[in-house]
Design a protein around this motif. Structure first.
Motif, short mmCIF file in Angstrom:
data_model
loop_
_atom_site.label_atom_id
_atom_site.label_comp_id
_atom_site.label_asym_id
_atom_site.label_seq_id
_atom_site.Cartn_x
_atom_site.Cartn_y
_atom_site.Cartn_z
N GLY A 273 10.27 -17.62 -2.14
CA GLY A 273 9.78 -18.86 -2.72
C GLY A 273 8.61 -19.47 -1.98
N CYS A 274 7.80 -18.59 -1.37
CA CYS A 274 6.64 -19.06 -0.62
C CYS A 274 5.36 -18.75 -1.39
CB CYS A 274 6.61 -18.37 0.75
SG CYS A 274 5.22 -18.84 1.79
N PRO A 275 4.50 -19.73 -1.65
CA PRO A 275 3.23 -19.46 -2.34
C PRO A 275 2.36 -18.49 -1.53
CG PRO A 275 3.66 -21.82 -2.19
CD PRO A 275 4.65 -21.15 -1.30
N THR A 276 1.59 -17.66 -2.22
CA THR A 276 0.79 -16.65 -1.53
C THR A 276 -0.70 -16.81 -1.86
OG1 THR A 276 1.27 -15.11 -3.35
CG2 THR A 276 2.63 -14.94 -1.37
N VAL A 277 -1.51 -16.69 -0.80
CA VAL A 277 -2.96 -16.74 -0.90
C VAL A 277 -3.45 -15.43 -0.28
CG1 VAL A 277 -5.04 -18.03 -0.30
CG2 VAL A 277 -2.87 -19.23 -0.61
N VAL A 278 -4.09 -14.59 -1.09
CA VAL A 278 -4.29 -13.21 -0.65
C VAL A 278 -5.70 -12.70 -0.91
CG1 VAL A 278 -1.84 -12.69 -1.09
CG2 VAL A 278 -3.55 -12.19 -2.85
N SER A 279 -6.03 -11.63 -0.20
CA SER A 279 -7.29 -10.92 -0.38
C SER A 279 -7.35 -10.26 -1.75
CB SER A 279 -7.40 -9.86 0.72
OG SER A 279 -8.32 -8.86 0.39
N ASN A 280 -8.57 -10.16 -2.30
CA ASN A 280 -8.73 -9.46 -3.58
C ASN A 280 -9.13 -8.01 -3.38
OD1 ASN A 280 -11.43 -9.58 -2.85
ND2 ASN A 280 -12.04 -10.96 -4.50
N ALA A 281 -8.85 -7.45 -2.20
CA ALA A 281 -9.28 -6.10 -1.85
C ALA A 281 -8.15 -5.09 -2.03
CB ALA A 281 -9.77 -6.05 -0.40
N ALA A 282 -8.55 -3.83 -2.16
CA ALA A 282 -7.64 -2.67 -2.12
C ALA A 282 -6.52 -2.80 -3.17
CB ALA A 282 -7.09 -2.49 -0.71
N SER A 283 -5.28 -2.53 -2.77
CA SER A 283 -4.15 -2.51 -3.70
C SER A 283 -3.56 -3.89 -3.94
CB SER A 283 -3.05 -1.61 -3.15
OG SER A 283 -2.55 -2.16 -1.93
N ILE A 284 -4.03 -4.90 -3.24
CA ILE A 284 -3.36 -6.20 -3.24
C ILE A 284 -3.29 -6.83 -4.64
CG2 ILE A 284 -3.32 -8.51 -2.20
CD1 ILE A 284 -4.69 -7.17 0.27
N PRO A 285 -4.38 -6.84 -5.43
CA PRO A 285 -4.26 -7.38 -6.80
C PRO A 285 -3.27 -6.58 -7.66
CG PRO A 285 -6.56 -7.28 -6.14
CD PRO A 285 -5.79 -6.53 -5.10
N GLU A 286 -3.19 -5.28 -7.45
CA GLU A 286 -2.24 -4.45 -8.19
C GLU A 286 -0.81 -4.89 -7.91
OE1 GLU A 286 -0.80 0.27 -8.19
OE2 GLU A 286 -2.79 -0.27 -7.43
#
Length: 350
Positions: A273-286
Motif C-alpha cells: 500500500g505504498c505509492p510508487t514513483v519510478v524510472s521510465n527506463a528498461a523493464s520498469i514500465p512493463e
C-alpha cells in the motif's frame, strides 16, 4: 470430437514422472534468490521428483527436499569442473541463472533462466565480452531458455543475437508483502523521520542513487526526508521481515534505476500500500503499468518534480495506492510456477 489417441497420450503423460534437478546455490543472492526460494516449493510435487544442488544443508526454505551438497564458488573453474560430478542422472536440469555447466552433464534435457542483459549493456569491455560468451553458451547448451520480461528478451536477443526465449514474469508474495502497522521499534532502530521517501537498493551505478540524492535536495517539502536502505548505505541492509513495515510506513517508494531486467521492489511497495514513483527506463514500465508516477532517470529536475507532486497531492497518493494493489494481482508466484511447469513438461515430453 476429441481424438482418443491424444486423450490416451495425455493420460500417459500424467503418470510419467520427471526427475528434476535444480541448481539452488544462489538462493540468497538478491532477486535471483527470491526467484529460487519462491518457485522451488511448487516443483516438489508430481510429476516431478526433485533434487537440489545447495551450498549448505539445513536451510529451512527447502527442508524435506533431497539435496546434493555443492560448495564450489559460483563462476569459478572449480565449479565448472565439478558440475559433471554433482549433477545427477536426471530428465531435466534447470539453471535459474545463466551460469550453466559448460561441460557435458548427465541430464537428458536442460533449461536456463537469463534474467537480464545488464552485464552486456553496462559492464566494462572485458565484462561484456565474458558475459556474451557465457550467455551464448548458456543458450546453445539449453533445450529452452526463460527470461523474466519482454524488455530482457529484446535486450538478450539484441546483444547475443540468438536464442528462443520464453518470457515468464516473476511474482510477488502477498502473504509477506502486505500493509503492516507502523512500528515505533523499527522507527527508533533506524532513526526514521515521521515522513520519508524510501529507496531500497545499493550503490551500483545503474541504481542511480547519486541522481536521486541530488533530485531530493530540490524537492523542498517541509518535514519530508529521504531514507536510503541497502548494502553499502548508512542504514545498511534491513531484515526481510522488516521490509514490509518500512514500505508501509513510507510516504512513497522511489525507484530511479537506469536498468532492470524486471525490478521487484516497486511491486513489493505496491503490495504494502505504498505509492510508487519510478524510472521510465528498461523493464520498469512493463512491470508497473499505470500504477506509478514516472520520470526520466537521467533528468534530476523531472525526478524531483515527480516526488514533490506525489508528496503534496493526497488524492494522487490514494489513486496510486489503489492502482498498485490492483497491479500486483497480475504478478502471482502461483501463475509464474504454473508457466514454468508447463515449459519443463513440454521440454521433457518433446
Amino acid at each position: 470430437m476429441n481424438n482418443p489417441v491424444l486423450i490416451l497420450l495425455e493420460s500417459a503423460m500424467m503418470f510419467c514422472m520427471i526427475d528434476l534437478c535444480i541448481d539452488a546455490r544462489m538462493a540468497f543472492c538478491s532477486g535471483i534468490g527470491v526467484y529460487i526460494r519462491q518457485l522451488v516449493p511448487f516443483f516438489n510435487a508430481a510429476p516431478f521428483r526433485l533434487r537440489l544442488l545447495v551450498d549448505r544443508f539445513d536451510q529451512p526454505w527447502c527442508c524435506g527436499i533431497e539435496q546434493i551438497l555443492f560448495r564450489a564458488p559460483i563462476y569459478s573453474v572449480k565449479e565448472q569442473l565439478q558440475y559433471p560430478l554433482k549433477v545427477p542422472k536426471c530428465d531435466l536440469f534447470w539453471s535459474p541463472h545463466y551460469n550453466v555447466p559448460l561441460l557435458p552433464i548427465r541430464a537428458k534435457k536442460r533449461i536456463a533462466t537469463i534474467h537480464d542483459a545488464c552485464h552486456l549493456a553496462l559492464g566494462t569491455f572485458e565484462k561484456k565480452m565474458y558475459a556474451k560468451w557465457v550467455m551464448r553458451r548458456a543458450l546453445a547448451r539449453s533445450d529452452r531458455a526463460i527470461t523474466v520480461s519482454q524488455f530482457s528478451k529484446v535486450e538478450i536477443e539484441k546483444f547475443v543475437g540468438c536464442g528462443d526465449l520464453k518470457v515468464i514474469h516473476v511474482g510477488i508474495n502477498r502473504n509477506t508483502f502486505s500493509r503492516k502497522p507502523s512500528s515505533e521499534e523499527i522507527r527508533k532502530k533506524y532513526r526514521l523521520p515521521e515522513r520519508f521517501v524510501l529507496f531500497i537498493g545499493n550503490f551500483k551505478p545503474h541504481k542511480n542513487i547519486e541522481r536521486l540524492i541530488r533530485a531530493f535536495s530540490k524537492v523542498n517539502v517541509s518535514g519530508l526526508e529521504l531514507v536510503v536502505v541497502g548494502k553499502g548505505t548508512a542504514l545498511g541492509q534491513v531484515l526481510d521481515e522488516e521490509l514490509p513495515v518500512l514500505y508501509s510506513m513510507a510516504e512513497m517508494f522511489v525507484f530511479p534505476s537506469l536498468y532492470e531486467g524486471f525490478g521487484l521492489p516497486p511491486l513489493e511497495a505496491m503490495s504494502c500500500g505504498c505509492p510508487t514513483v519510478v524510472s521510465n527506463a528498461a523493464s520498469i514500465p512493463e512491470v508497473c503499468g499505470d500504477a506509478s508516477v514516472y520520470f526520466n532517470p537521467e533528468n534530476v529536475d523531472e525526478m524531483a518534480d515527480a516526488i514533490r507532486r506525489v508528496a503534496v497531492d493526497e488524492k494522487l497518493r490514494a489513486k496510486l495506492i489503489q492502482r498498485g494493489l490492483e497491479r500486483v494481482e497480475v504478478f502471482k508466484w502461483e501463475k509464474t510456477a504454473m508457466e514454468h511447469r508447463k515449459v519443463f513438461e513440454e521440454v521433457c515430453f518433446a
